[in-house]
Design a protein around this motif. Structure first.
Motif, PDB file in Angstrom:
ATOM      1  N   UNK A 255      71.642  44.346  77.542  1.00  0.00           N
ATOM      2  CA  UNK A 255      71.106  42.977  77.497  1.00  0.00           C
ATOM      3  C   UNK A 255      71.977  42.114  78.403  1.00  0.00           C
ATOM      4  N   UNK A 256      71.457  41.765  79.554  1.00  0.00           N
ATOM      5  CA  UNK A 256      72.255  40.992  80.516  1.00  0.00           C
ATOM      6  C   UNK A 256      71.466  39.889  81.210  1.00  0.00           C
ATOM      7  N   UNK A 284      76.349  33.354  78.253  1.00  0.00           N
ATOM      8  CA  UNK A 284      76.780  34.444  79.127  1.00  0.00           C
ATOM      9  C   UNK A 284      77.299  35.649  78.337  1.00  0.00           C
ATOM     10  N   UNK A 285      76.662  35.928  77.182  1.00  0.00           N
ATOM     11  CA  UNK A 285      77.083  37.023  76.321  1.00  0.00           C
ATOM     12  C   UNK A 285      76.296  38.301  76.635  1.00  0.00           C
ATOM     13  N   UNK A 286      76.477  38.832  77.843  1.00  0.00           N
ATOM     14  CA  UNK A 286      75.855  40.107  78.192  1.00  0.00           C
ATOM     15  C   UNK A 286      76.518  41.199  77.351  1.00  0.00           C
ATOM     16  N   UNK A 287      75.750  42.211  76.984  1.00  0.00           N
ATOM     17  CA  UNK A 287      76.303  43.234  76.102  1.00  0.00           C
ATOM     18  C   UNK A 287      75.454  44.508  76.150  1.00  0.00           C
ATOM     19  N   UNK A 288      76.054  45.612  75.734  1.00  0.00           N
ATOM     20  CA  UNK A 288      75.357  46.884  75.574  1.00  0.00           C
ATOM     21  C   UNK A 288      75.337  47.184  74.081  1.00  0.00           C
ATOM     22  N   UNK A 289      74.154  47.252  73.494  1.00  0.00           N
ATOM     23  CA  UNK A 289      74.037  47.460  72.056  1.00  0.00           C
ATOM     24  C   UNK A 289      73.794  48.919  71.716  1.00  0.00           C
ATOM     25  N   UNK A 370      78.668  38.450  65.349  1.00  0.00           N
ATOM     26  CA  UNK A 370      78.579  37.547  66.498  1.00  0.00           C
ATOM     27  C   UNK A 370      78.549  38.324  67.808  1.00  0.00           C
ATOM     28  N   UNK A 371      79.392  39.355  67.903  1.00  0.00           N
ATOM     29  CA  UNK A 371      79.431  40.174  69.118  1.00  0.00           C
ATOM     30  C   UNK A 371      78.100  40.896  69.325  1.00  0.00           C
ATOM     31  N   UNK A 372      77.501  41.362  68.222  1.00  0.00           N
ATOM     32  CA  UNK A 372      76.265  42.131  68.329  1.00  0.00           C
ATOM     33  C   UNK A 372      75.097  41.245  68.751  1.00  0.00           C
TER      34      UNK A 372
END
Length: 429
Positions: A255-256, A284-289, A370-372
């Motif tokens: 998710x970016x 700007x919280x891009x992440x790989x879940x 929050x991170x997720x």
């Protein structure tokens, strides 16, 4: 005190202090009708004072020129001009521009404050405007946006020396406190509205309902709603995803980016009024879940139903066009209604809040949640986690604060967190 000596007519006065310093004062045109403004400078001698005074006069004249250029500008006009400035300088995302336009149009321009000359506005006028908005029944969160728009525009004008002061600045804190009190919850109200476990089951069942005539799924976006509930994604993030972002073998998804539909301000008569604008994720919280089993199952169903190659969008209409947040809201609204859910169940964010709350109930800490979901820890705790639990007691709906360390399941049994997961919430190995 020093000795005062008046300069030639129109040049002000000089005051020689005991320490040898010179104070130079001069009257100039004021920004307040009927009053004069005194400019004051200090220097070691008259020559320096005259030089400093010329510089100060120039700055004051520039200020007066700005004021005189817009003597009849209304509050609504100022807010619009400030918004144009923000757009030109890239200070706002396109969707934020739309929201501010709507705030100015609906909550400022239509009221008496919007017609007032900016120079005449007082803190009392701002307070009266907020009182008028409260009486209309607008939510405190909507009114807070009005306060922010007004304060930002008036402060911008004050910084540019177009206003003598910002009339909203001195009263903003009191107004925000007043609005916060209106948001206080009673014992019968939820602090954060989420789906109960019974409502979650009804929702999931309804999304899979099929048409009697052909056996196809009744709701075009039903599977997308399930994925929102099982992943905690924002709708803008979901409708941006392509199949290449999904690593099926390992159960990961990237998710970016985020997509919003905004007004097409340069549209011709035959062009679309709204266009898709893709940008970064919020905060700007891009992440790989690492997805939960339910989310993987949802993606499998979407693939079987819609198909698609690596570059195809995951969320598409029957005509293979990009799904929008508005379409998703309309679809979920129909699902909620047909599932017989509570009238307070609405919008898409309730699915994200429910997801975050379920993780919290199963023992995850706020930082992990929050991170997720890609948000700030403070925001997650305040807006996404329901500490009160909606349960049915004696046939009546109650909001219960569970005993710390325990959760209340749908049978109203108290179970220690972590001992019995809610549903199949195991992370895919």
């Amino acid at each position: 005190m020093g000795n005062t000596k008046r300069n030639v007519k129109g040049q002000g006065t000089f005051v020689e202090m005991e320490n040898g310093k010179i104070i130079h004062r001069k009257y100039v045109e004021s920004d307040i009708p009927g009053k004069r403004k005194v400019l004051t400078v200090r220097g070691d001698n008259r020559a320096i004072c005259v030089k400093l005074m010329k510089k100060k006069e120039k700055a004051w004249e520039e200020r007066m020129a700005l004021i005189n250029a817009n003597p009849d500008e209304t509050v609504a006009d100022l807010c619009k001009r400030h918004l144009e400035f923000q757009v030109q300088n890239g200070e706002l995302k396109p969707k934020s521009v739309d929201r501010r336009e709507d705030t100015i149009k609906n909550q400022i321009e239509k009221y008496s404050l919007g017609y007032m000359q900016t120079q005449a506005v007082t803190p009392a006028d701002i307070d009266n405007h907020i009182s008028a908005l409260i009486k209309t029944g607008l939510s405190p969160s909507t009114i807070k946006k009005v306060v922010d728009v007004l304060n930002a525009a008036l402060e911008w004008a004050a910084v540019r020396n177009e206003l003598h002061r910002n009339p909203a600045k001195s009263i903003k804190k009191l107004i925000m406190k007043r609005l916060s009190k209106l948001e206080s919850k009673s014992a019968a109200e939820a602090d954060v509205i989420v789906l109960s476990e019974e409502e979650e089951e009804k929702f999931l069942q309804e999304t899979l309902r099929t048409n009697d005539n052909n056996g196809e799924l009744k709701y075009s976006g039903g599977l997308y709603g399930r994925l929102l509930l099982h992943s905690g994604m924002r709708v803008g993030e979901l409708i941006s995803l392509r199949w290449k972002d999904y690593d099926k073998e390992n159960g990961y998804i990237v998710i970016n980016k985020s997509t919003s539909f905004c007004r097409n301000r340069n549209a011709s008569e035959n062009e679309a009024k709204y266009i898709a604008v893709q940008g970064t994720t919020k905060n700007q919280k891009a992440r790989v879940l690492q997805l939960f089993d339910e989310a993987i199952e949802d993606l499998d169903m979407i693939m079987n139903e819609k198909g698609g190659g690596p570059d195809d969008l995951i969320c598409r209409t029957k005509n293979n066009k990009q799904y929008s947040a508005t379409m998703m809201e309309h679809c979920m609204g129909t699902v909620y209604k047909n599932a017989g859910l509570d009238d307070k169940v609405s919008g898409l964010h309730i699915l994200r809040r429910t997801f975050a709350t379920r993780m919290y109930e199963n023992g995850a800490d706020t930082k992990e949640i929050a991170a997720y979901i890609g948000d700030l820890e403070s925001t997650t705790m305040q807006y996404y986690i329901a500490a009160r639990k909606k349960v049915i007691v004696g046939g009546a709906v109650k909001q219960i604060v569970p005993r710390p360390g325990y959760r209340i399941n749908k049978e109203n049994e108290k179970i220690r967190k972590g001992d019995a997961p809610a549903g199949n919430r195991n992370i895919s190995e």
